[in-house]
Design a protein around this motif. Structure first.
Motif, PDB file in Angstrom:
ATOM      1  N   LEU A 132       4.050  -6.809  -5.923  1.00 56.16           N
ATOM      2  CA  LEU A 132       4.094  -6.867  -4.535  1.00 56.16           C
ATOM      3  C   LEU A 132       5.595  -6.566  -4.153  1.00 56.16           C
ATOM      4  O   LEU A 132       5.374  -5.639  -3.115  1.00 56.16           O
ATOM      5  N   ILE A 133       6.458  -6.777  -4.935  1.00 58.47           N
ATOM      6  CA  ILE A 133       7.697  -5.995  -4.536  1.00 58.47           C
ATOM      7  C   ILE A 133       7.545  -4.434  -4.413  1.00 58.47           C
ATOM      8  O   ILE A 133       8.064  -3.803  -3.425  1.00 58.47           O
ATOM      9  N   ALA A 134       7.004  -4.047  -5.712  1.00 61.98           N
ATOM     10  CA  ALA A 134       6.662  -2.653  -5.780  1.00 61.98           C
ATOM     11  C   ALA A 134       5.953  -1.920  -4.533  1.00 61.98           C
ATOM     12  O   ALA A 134       6.292  -0.894  -4.114  1.00 61.98           O
ATOM     13  N   LEU A 135       5.085  -2.693  -4.107  1.00 60.93           N
ATOM     14  CA  LEU A 135       3.951  -2.305  -3.154  1.00 60.93           C
ATOM     15  C   LEU A 135       5.039  -2.273  -1.757  1.00 60.93           C
ATOM     16  O   LEU A 135       5.008  -1.332  -0.990  1.00 60.93           O
ATOM     17  N   ARG A 136       5.757  -3.179  -1.654  1.00 57.81           N
ATOM     18  CA  ARG A 136       6.511  -3.198  -0.479  1.00 57.81           C
ATOM     19  C   ARG A 136       7.323  -1.953  -0.206  1.00 57.81           C
ATOM     20  O   ARG A 136       7.806  -1.360   0.881  1.00 57.81           O
ATOM     21  N   PHE A 163       5.465   0.900   0.636  1.00 56.82           N
ATOM     22  CA  PHE A 163       4.981   1.224   1.965  1.00 56.82           C
ATOM     23  C   PHE A 163       6.219   1.440   2.907  1.00 56.82           C
ATOM     24  O   PHE A 163       6.084   2.435   3.746  1.00 56.82           O
ATOM     25  N   ARG A 164       7.504   0.952   2.760  1.00 55.02           N
ATOM     26  CA  ARG A 164       8.743   1.198   3.574  1.00 55.02           C
ATOM     27  C   ARG A 164       9.189   2.518   3.471  1.00 55.02           C
ATOM     28  O   ARG A 164       9.344   3.164   4.374  1.00 55.02           O
ATOM     29  N   SER A 165       9.008   3.117   2.411  1.00 56.20           N
ATOM     30  CA  SER A 165       9.386   4.500   2.096  1.00 56.20           C
ATOM     31  C   SER A 165       8.223   5.490   2.478  1.00 56.20           C
ATOM     32  O   SER A 165       8.472   6.959   2.381  1.00 56.20           O
ATOM     33  N   GLY A 166       7.214   5.110   2.950  1.00 53.10           N
ATOM     34  CA  GLY A 166       5.959   5.881   3.489  1.00 53.10           C
ATOM     35  C   GLY A 166       5.035   6.507   2.550  1.00 53.10           C
ATOM     36  O   GLY A 166       4.418   7.317   2.655  1.00 53.10           O
ATOM     37  N   HIS A 167       5.198   5.782   1.208  1.00 53.31           N
ATOM     38  CA  HIS A 167       4.034   6.402   0.091  1.00 53.31           C
ATOM     39  C   HIS A 167       2.886   6.003   0.226  1.00 53.31           C
ATOM     40  O   HIS A 167       1.825   6.243  -0.280  1.00 53.31           O
ATOM     41  N   VAL A 168       2.915   4.893   0.966  1.00 57.98           N
ATOM     42  CA  VAL A 168       1.267   4.057   0.916  1.00 57.98           C
ATOM     43  C   VAL A 168       1.204   3.868   2.371  1.00 57.98           C
ATOM     44  O   VAL A 168       2.167   3.334   3.281  1.00 57.98           O
ATOM     45  N   TYR A 182      -1.766  -0.427   2.285  1.00 57.62           N
ATOM     46  CA  TYR A 182      -0.726  -1.591   2.041  1.00 57.62           C
ATOM     47  C   TYR A 182      -1.194  -3.028   2.325  1.00 57.62           C
ATOM     48  O   TYR A 182      -1.297  -3.961   1.553  1.00 57.62           O
ATOM     49  N   ARG A 183      -1.926  -3.028   3.588  1.00 58.42           N
ATOM     50  CA  ARG A 183      -2.725  -4.243   3.777  1.00 58.42           C
ATOM     51  C   ARG A 183      -3.640  -4.807   2.966  1.00 58.42           C
ATOM     52  O   ARG A 183      -3.706  -5.964   2.404  1.00 58.42           O
ATOM     53  N   ARG A 184      -4.635  -3.830   2.636  1.00 60.56           N
ATOM     54  CA  ARG A 184      -5.727  -4.012   1.671  1.00 60.56           C
ATOM     55  C   ARG A 184      -5.070  -4.611   0.216  1.00 60.56           C
ATOM     56  O   ARG A 184      -5.431  -5.657  -0.246  1.00 60.56           O
ATOM     57  N   LEU A 185      -3.949  -3.849  -0.343  1.00 59.65           N
ATOM     58  CA  LEU A 185      -3.710  -4.343  -1.756  1.00 59.65           C
ATOM     59  C   LEU A 185      -2.721  -5.655  -1.589  1.00 59.65           C
ATOM     60  O   LEU A 185      -2.873  -6.362  -2.482  1.00 59.65           O
TER      61      LEU A 185
END
Lengths: 297, 384
Positions: free
Chosen positions: A260-264, A267-272, A277-280
């Motif tokens: 989850l931390i990695a996903l956030r 998302f913040r750096s614009g890679h996702v 993001y919401r789906r994952l």
């Protein structure tokens, strides 16, 4: 000449004895193989069959127990003398054929004879040709291993193993790298050599089909030898206790949080993208939920 | 010889292994070849240099003692009759040897002032290529062929020569002859002694007096006597000069050989690397061989013979490269610094090159080969 080809008495093998990574590969093996026998030693990987094979082949020494080949106790022989024992008394056939790739089939068969120093090159060559003819390969004598099929290579290996009239031929998964038809031909050839010439064979395999070709089957499990197949397979139905179950769950929980931390961050750096993001996030949250419900934190 | 045939197969194994990795074998062979070539070329060149210097010394010095001043041109010519009176001396004459600048030439040249009647004594190997030599004290010069060629000078040309430093006013001289001197280091201008004295404005003085003696035995006592008579002068005996040059030659030799041995170290590392790789690639085959009953020495023989094959081929190529390299260097020396030098290729040098190649190969390969030969059969067979 002794009636007994090889005898193992109370053979034990411990790797890294006295350390944390101590492994008992063999736990007291007693085995007698008479001349003219054709035995199979069956066992799954990790059962100790490779260790047993290496000890029978004098390529490894037991931690305890004796290895007696044709009445000669070779257990404490130095390496140079063991090399002589291997050369004169043992024929090896390996799973992956293991011919010398830079030499022809003929030269491979000549090699054990030349190592004895008892043959001239010409004599070794004549005998090697006869051995190749015996395994039906006289026409392929001058081919290099890579020009031969797997079955042909294995037959060259058998011819090589027979070169110095060994007390026994030791085979390690001889059909492991062959298709079933070729494999059964190889085993039939060994059977024939055993029945007609009384050549002793010891086959180590995990393949029941190969083992059935032998006249006697031994089973090896956890370093012990059995005459009948042990009914033990996976008798350990491991039931974790509550504390253990919680520990595993907690570790799994920690892994999910890390995801989850990695996903956030991504998302913040614009890679996702937002949708992704919401789906994952929903997926991970769902899983977290399931686990939290499962354990009483 | 039944026992030996197994070694024949060891060599065969090694040879086939080499052929199966042609690029690697070629690179290793070349690194050995370059090392050996460097060594052979350097040895041939220094040997050529030594031979040349020795022959030069014997012809140039002969039975003479040279008396010279501590600086340029400060030996009074009036000493000549004094020296001539010393018992054992058969002749003595003054010479000038000094730098000068010749018009058009950027590099300085050597001027030799010699009494015209002693010209052939001072240069015993002198050979007239064109023109003539002096007929008395004329204001004329002889030059060496290379100088003539380099400056485009010919017989009959008038050239201006200035003493020493650039800018000093010079004198004009006619070129009357082109001569080979046998001694081929550098460019020479030869003029009558009196003209050289005029050029440097040192009438009555010379750089040195060449004192000729009748026999070799008289050299030593004469030199000692001269040292006593003229404590301010430098007295050179041929042997002393030879020794001095020998010392210089040895230094040059040692320097060149130590440079050469660096390339041998590189070659050794390359062989070591190759054999280490071969052993690693063949580790399973070591296992097979040991299972078949091969002894340590058999496995060792395989890897050592691969190293030896590489070394022998590298050695042969290196020797060939070294010979042509030596000739190329000699040519370059003539071209760039005017030093004519013929490398001496003798069998001993070539044999040394070959022996060194084999030694380097076997020493460098022994450790990896020994390690390979000592791998336990179980470990070798376990290796996938």
């Amino acid at each position: 000449m002794s009636e007994v080809a090889i005898e193992l008495i109370g053979v034990e093998k411990v790797y890294n004895p006295g350390t944390k990574s101590e492994v008992w590969a063999l736990r007291g093996i007693d085995l007698t193989v008479r001349r003219g026998e054709f035995i199979a030693i069956m066992g799954p990987s990790g059962s100790g069959k490779t260790t047993l094979l290496n000890i029978m082949g004098t390529m490894d020494k037991p931690t305890r127990g004796r290895v007696i080949i044709e009445g000669e106790d070779v257990t404490d022989y130095p390496e140079a003398e063991l090399a002589h024992i291997r050369r004169d008394k043992i024929g090896f056939v390996f799973q992956f054929f293991n011919l010398i790739t830079t030499l022809t089939a003929l030269e491979n068969v000549m090699l054990p004879m030349l190592l004895t120093g008892r043959y001239t090159e010409k004599e070794a060559q004549e005998k090697a040709l006869a051995l190749l003819a015996l395994v039906g390969l006289e026409e392929r004598a001058n081919h290099k291993p890579h020009e031969l099929s797997g079955g042909e290579q294995q037959r060259v290996a058998i011819a090589r193993a027979l070169a110095n009239h060994p007390a026994f031929v030791l085979m390690d998964e001889p059909t492991g790298a062959l298709d079933t038809v070729t494999g059964s031909k190889i085993m039939s050839l060994c059977r024939l050599l055993n029945e007609r010439f009384g050549q002793t064979f010891i086959v180590v395999t995990h393949n029941p089909g190969v083992a059935r070709m032998a006249k006697k089957i031994y089973h090896i499990r956890d370093g012990r030898l059995y005459k009948s197949p042990p009914q033990d397979l996976l008798q350990f139905a491991w039931e974790p206790d509550e504390a253990e179950r919680r520990r595993i769950m907690r570790i799994y929980l920690k892994m999910l949080r890390q995801d989850l931390i990695a996903l956030r961050r991504r998302f913040r750096s614009g890679h996702v993208g937002e949708e992704e993001y919401r789906r994952l996030k929903r997926m991970i949250a769902h899983e977290l939920d399931l686990i939290k419900r499962g354990i009483d934190l | 010889m039944a026992g030996l045939s197994v070694y024949k197969y060891a060599v065969k194994f090694a040879w086939n292994d080499m052929l199966s990795r042609k690029v690697r074998a070629t690179l290793t062979v070349f690194s050995i070849a370059v090392g050996i070539a460097t060594l052979v070329a350097l040895m041939s060149i220094t040997l050529g240099m030594r031979t040349q210097v020795e022959s030069m010394l014997s012809e140039a010095l002969g039975l003479a003692v040279i008396l010279s001043g501590k600086t340029a041109i400060e030996v009074p010519v009036s000493l000549v009759p004094v020296v001539k009176n010393i018992p054992g001396v058969i002749d003595a004459y003054p010479v000038i040897e000094h730098m000068a600048t010749i018009e058009k030439a950027m590099q300085p040249v050597f001027v030799r002032g010699v009494p015209p009647d002693k010209l052939l004594d001072a240069f015993p190997m002198l050979e007239v290529k064109e023109g003539r030599i002096f007929q008395g004290e004329e204001k004329a010069i002889l030059i060496t062929p290379r100088l003539a060629e380099r400056l485009g000078l010919d017989i009959g040309d008038i050239v201006e020569i200035s003493p020493g430093t650039v800018g000093a006013s010079g004198e004009k001289y006619e070129i009357i002859g082109v001569v080979k001197l046998g001694i081929s280091i550098g460019d020479f201008i030869i003029m009558p002694l009196s003209k050289a004295q005029e050029l440097y404005n040192r009438p009555g003085y010379a750089s040195a007096i060449i004192i000729k003696v009748a026999s070799r035995d008289t050299i030593k006592p004469l030199a000692d006597a001269l040292r006593e008579m003229f404590p301010g002068a430098r007295i050179m005996e041929p042997e002393q000069i030879a020794k001095q040059i020998e010392r210089i030659m040895n230094v040059i030799n040692a320097t060149l050989l130590s440079i050469g041995s660096i390339s041998l170290v590189v070659a050794a590392l390359s062989v070591m690397n190759t054999i280490t790789m071969v052993v690693r690639e063949r580790i399973r085959e070591i296992g097979i061989l040991k299972a078949l009953g091969a002894q340590r020495r058999h496995v060792l023989a395989i890897f050592m013979s691969e190293a030896l094959l590489l070394s022998i081929i590298g050695g042969i190529i290196g020797i060939i490269m070294g010979i042509s390299g030596a000739h190329a260097v000699a040519e370059a020396l003539v071209h760039f610094i005017g030093l004519k030098l013929s490398p001496v290729i003798d069998l001993l040098t070539l044999a040394e090159g070959m022996i060194i190649a084999i030694l380097v190969g076997s020493i460098a390969s022994f450790h990896p080969a020994w390690k390979g030969a000592n791998i336990r059969p179980v470990e070798a067979l376990r290796y996938e």
